[in-house]
Design a protein around this motif. Structure first.
Motif, mmCIF file in Angstrom:
data_model
loop_
_atom_site.group_PDB
_atom_site.id
_atom_site.type_symbol
_atom_site.label_atom_id
_atom_site.label_comp_id
_atom_site.label_asym_id
_atom_site.label_seq_id
_atom_site.Cartn_x
_atom_site.Cartn_y
_atom_site.Cartn_z
ATOM 1 N N ARG A 105 7.253 -6.189 2.869
ATOM 2 C CA ARG A 105 6.140 -5.279 3.184
ATOM 3 C C ARG A 105 6.571 -4.212 4.185
ATOM 4 N N SER B 213 6.561 -0.368 2.959
ATOM 5 C CA SER B 213 5.327 0.278 3.410
ATOM 6 C C SER B 213 5.513 1.786 3.461
ATOM 7 N N GLY C 4 0.804 -1.212 0.000
ATOM 8 C CA GLY C 4 0.000 0.000 0.000
ATOM 9 C C GLY C 4 0.840 1.266 0.000
ATOM 10 N N ALA D 25 -5.172 -3.542 8.027
ATOM 11 C CA ALA D 25 -3.897 -3.415 7.320
ATOM 12 C C ALA D 25 -2.761 -3.895 8.217
ATOM 13 N N THR E 194 -1.578 -1.353 10.641
ATOM 14 C CA THR E 194 -2.523 -1.131 11.738
ATOM 15 C C THR E 194 -2.265 -2.119 12.858
#
Length: 307
Positions: free
Chosen positions: A181, A185, A128, A230, A233
């Motif tokens: 990731r 990120s 993302g 996510a 999160t």
């Protein structure tokens, strides 16, 4: 990722060019005796390609349609042009390039070789916050070093016959997924949980899920997806509530479960079998972590349990 395939290219066979990406439109060695070697781990179930590159120096133009590549130079210098920008990278720095057209020059170091690791993500997936036709510089130096250490370990095991089992490489790929990731990120795209009760509830649900799946090759992204949030999160909630990452908590659970197996061991139980049964596949590093956590080696726990 259970084995390593080796591909060699040389100036002596100019029509044989590498195809790591969707299309190679140009490839040229710097010298008449130029050579290039790719050592590639076989893709695992998550679809990552991991390649160790060693070259005397070359330039090339590529197109990549739908995959993101993360590269860690180990020696020499990488100069890549993408979207009108030049990315000049040396050892100690990593860089990621999303689907795009790019031109690269891989320049040898003092020993006459350029070396690097490249991780190519699954098709159609970008963490993302990233956009196509762009490059990114990971900011977490410590995580980059851990990722390089993991890749060196994975290649070492893949190139040693009988060194480990396929399940170990599932665990490696799960760790690679988490690290990629984490490195890519975008902090601006992070969705943070609300204070107090919401974060505590999310962490409680995550702990319940980890208790059920700790012995599988599970990633933090897998856990977050199962909980409908996510990954960042979930990371933020664990930091706020526990002062540690969800990956650190998962490893803690695995070590505690390993200790229980050793304390109540069956006749056939060994340190290696106990570690592997809880999802820990590198026994040397596992033993170091176990000693830090419990103040003794796992072999000492097992010996005491057997009197």
């Amino acid at each position: 990722m259970t084995h390593c395939a080796i591909s060699r290219f040389s100036q002596a066979a100019p029509d044989d060019i590498p195809n790591l990406f969707s299309r190679t439109s140009h490839f040229r060695f710097f010298d008449a005796d130029g050579s290039l070697t790719h050592r590639a781990l076989s893709p695992g179930r998550r679809g990552y390609r991991v390649i160790a590159v060693e070259t005397t120096g070359h330039c090339a133009s590529f197109t990549e349609a739908d995959r993101t590549a993360l590269t860690f130079p180990l020696s020499g210098r990488s100069v890549v042009e993408v979207a009108g920008q030049v990315v000049d990278t040396r050892p100690g720095q990593g860089f990621a390039i999303t689907p795009s057209d790019r031109t690269s020059r891989l320049c040898p170091g003092p020993d006459g070789r350029y070396r690097s690791f490249t991780i190519i993500g699954p098709a159609g997936e970008m963490p993302g916050g990233l956009r196509a036709d762009a490059w990114y510089r990971p900011r977490d130096d410590r995580l980059q070093r851990h990722c390089i250490d993991l890749l060196q370990l994975a290649f070492g095991m893949a190139e040693t016959p009988g060194a480990t089992r396929p399940a170990a490489f599932d665990a490696f790929e799960a760790l690679i997924d988490d690290m990629v990731r984490g490195l890519l990120s975008d902090s601006g795209a992070v969705t943070r949980p609300g204070p107090g009760r919401d974060a505590a509830r999310l962490v409680g649900r995550a702990k319940d899920h980890i208790a059920a799946v700790y012995d599988d090759a599970v990633t933090i992204a897998d856990i977050a997806a199962r909980l409908g949030v996510a990954p960042r999160t979930l990371q933020a909630a664990f930091q706020a509530q526990c002062g540690q990452t969800p990956r650190a908590y998962l490893n803690q659970v695995r070590l505690e479960q390993m200790r229980r197996l050793l304390q109540h061991s069956a006749p056939h139980t060994s340190v290696t079998s106990a570690a592997m049964s809880v999802g820990l596949f590198h026994v040397g590093r596992c033993s170091q972590a176990y000693r830090l956590h419990f103040g003794e080696l796992p072999s000492q726990t097992l010996a005491r349990a057997r009197g």
